[in-house]
Design an enzyme around this catalytic site. Sequence first.
Site, PDB file in Angstrom:
ATOM      1  N   ARG A 173       0.846  -1.200   0.000  1.00  0.00           N
ATOM      2  CA  ARG A 173       0.000   0.000   0.000  1.00  0.00           C
ATOM      3  C   ARG A 173       0.881   1.250   0.000  1.00  0.00           C
ATOM      4  O   ARG A 173       1.457   1.617   1.026  1.00  0.00           O
ATOM      5  CB  ARG A 173      -0.908   0.003   1.228  1.00  0.00           C
ATOM      6  N   ASP A 444      -5.742   4.321  13.311  1.00  0.00           N
ATOM      7  CA  ASP A 444      -4.736   4.776  12.359  1.00  0.00           C
ATOM      8  C   ASP A 444      -5.169   6.135  11.842  1.00  0.00           C
ATOM      9  O   ASP A 444      -6.087   6.755  12.389  1.00  0.00           O
ATOM     10  CB  ASP A 444      -4.532   3.753  11.234  1.00  0.00           C
TER      11      ASP A 444
END
Length: 535
Positions: A173, A444
Site C-alpha cells: 500500500r 490509524d
Amino acid sequence: MVGQIIDSSGAHPAEGIPKGMDILAEMRPGYEEILSRDALTFLAGLARKYGPRVSELLERRRQQQARYDAGDKPGFLPETKHVRRGGRRQGAAAAALGSADGVAGGDARVPACAGANVYMPDFEDSNCPTWDNMVEGQINLRDAVRGTVSYEDPRSGKKYALKEGPRATLVMRPRGWHLWEHHVLVDGEAVPGALFDFALYFYHNARQLLASGHGPYFYLPKMQSHLECRLWNEVFVEAQRELGIPNGTIKATCLIETLPAAFEMDEFIYELRDHMAGLNCGRWDYIDPTRVMPDRSYLTMEMPFMRAYTQLVVKTCHRRGCFAMGGMSAMIPIKNDAAANQAVMDKVRADKLREVQDGHDGTWVAHPALIPIAKEVFDEHMKTPNQISRQRDDVQPDAEALLQVPEGPRTEATLRNNIAVCIRYMAAWIGGTGCVPLYNLMEDAATAEISRAQVWQWVRYGATLDGSKVCTPGLVRQVIEEELQIIRRELGGSEAFAAGEYLDAAFLTKLMCIGRELHDFLTLPAQDIIIAMGL
C-alpha cells in the site's frame, strides 16, 4: 546541494545520485542498497513525467470540494455514462491474481498477517512517513520478498523471522496522491510520496516476486476520481515498459473510501483496465463534511447509506469480473476481561458474516488474533474461491441512498472520546508511530480522521449534544485541556508528559477541530512538524 546525498559520515557522494535529484536526509548504512543510482534514476523518470499531473489532480480536488461546499452533491457522472453501461469485464486480471493466492479476494480471503493468505504492508494510514520509516520499510519489504526478513527486539531480546513454508502474498500500500516525499527532490520539486513508495518497491522486487510465483501487487488508497486511477494506470504502463515486464503484470486493488469514489466505481475499474484486481470497501473516510453525522460508534456498516455503498461495490465488481473486498475490522482483543473480549469477537464474527452473505470475496482485519474468526466465517459460507458468480442484480445504483444522512445520537461522551483519540493518536504519529491501540480499537490515520471531522462538523453546524448542550469552539477547547490533564496524570507527572508530543498534538487537534475550514487531511500539518523536527 543539487545532486548530492548526505551520508552518515557527512560526505557527499554525488556519484550515487542522478543529476537533478536532491536527497535531504541522512544516508544510513544499508540505505544505499535501496537508494541505488539505478533505482533513483527510475524514480526520477516517473517523478518528472507524472509529478505535475499529481499537482493538477490535487488542484482539481480543491475545486471540486469548493463546489460541494457551495451546495453541489456528489453524483454519477453524465460524461461517463457509457462506461457504466459498458460490458467490459476484468476476468483475466482477476483470474491471474487469484491463481497467485489472491489479492482482494480469490483464495486469499483474509489479508492481514500471521496465518492469513495475504499481508498488506502499509506505507500510508498505519505509518508515520519519517525518512527512516520509509526507507527501512523498503528494506524490510526487499528482505520479506526474499524470505530473509528478521527482527530482534532490543528490549526483550526476542527474535522474529519468517517461518518455512508457504508465505502470505504481499499487497503493498503506497501513500495516497495527497502526500509528498519532502526528503527527495527532483529538479527542485518534492517527489509524490505515492511514486516514491511504488517505484522503489517495484524496481527492487517485481522480478523476484514473479520468479516466486507471485507478482507486484498494490493497494491504492484515498482516490476521489477516476482520473486519479487513470494516472496510476499510466504509471503502471510506464514502469513495466521501463523494466521490460509485460503490461498487465501489476495488479491493483482500489480502496473505495471517499464519497465521490462511490459514484465512480465502474470508472475506477475501467481506467485501470488490465491492472485491476478489485475494489475494497473503506469505512472511515466515507464521510461528507457538509452532513452532520451521529456518534462515530453509531456509524456501523449496517447503516442504510453504508449498506447501499457496500452492496453496490459487490454488484459493480462482480459485473466486471473482479473481486469485491469487505472492510477492515478495527477491533482488537481485550485483555483481562473475558466477557468484553467475547463481545468483541462476536461483533467481528457478525461483521464478517454480513460481508460473506452480501457476496464479498474476501475481507481483512487489523489484528492477527481476528484472523481465525474471519477465515472460519468465509470458509464456512464461501465454498468456492470467490463469489463473482453472484451478480447481485437485486442491487440498483441509488444516489439518494448513497447520500442518506443516518440518524442517531450525538453525545458529549463521543465528543470527549473523539478528542482523546485525536490527541493521543497524533502524539504517537508525531513520535513516529502510525498505528496505535486506543480504547479497544486499532486507530490509524483514517480512524483519527473521522474523529476530528466529526468534531469539526458538530462545531461548524452547532450540533446539540445529549439533547441540550451545544457543541461550541469553547467546549472543544475545554475538553482538549481536560484531556491533557488526564494524560498528565496517567503518565505520573509533568516530566513524563513533556517527554511526549502531547502539546503539539493538542494544538493540531484544536486547529483541525475548530478552524473555519475542514482541512483536507489531519496528517498534512502533522507532516510539517516531523519535517521541522528533521525526521
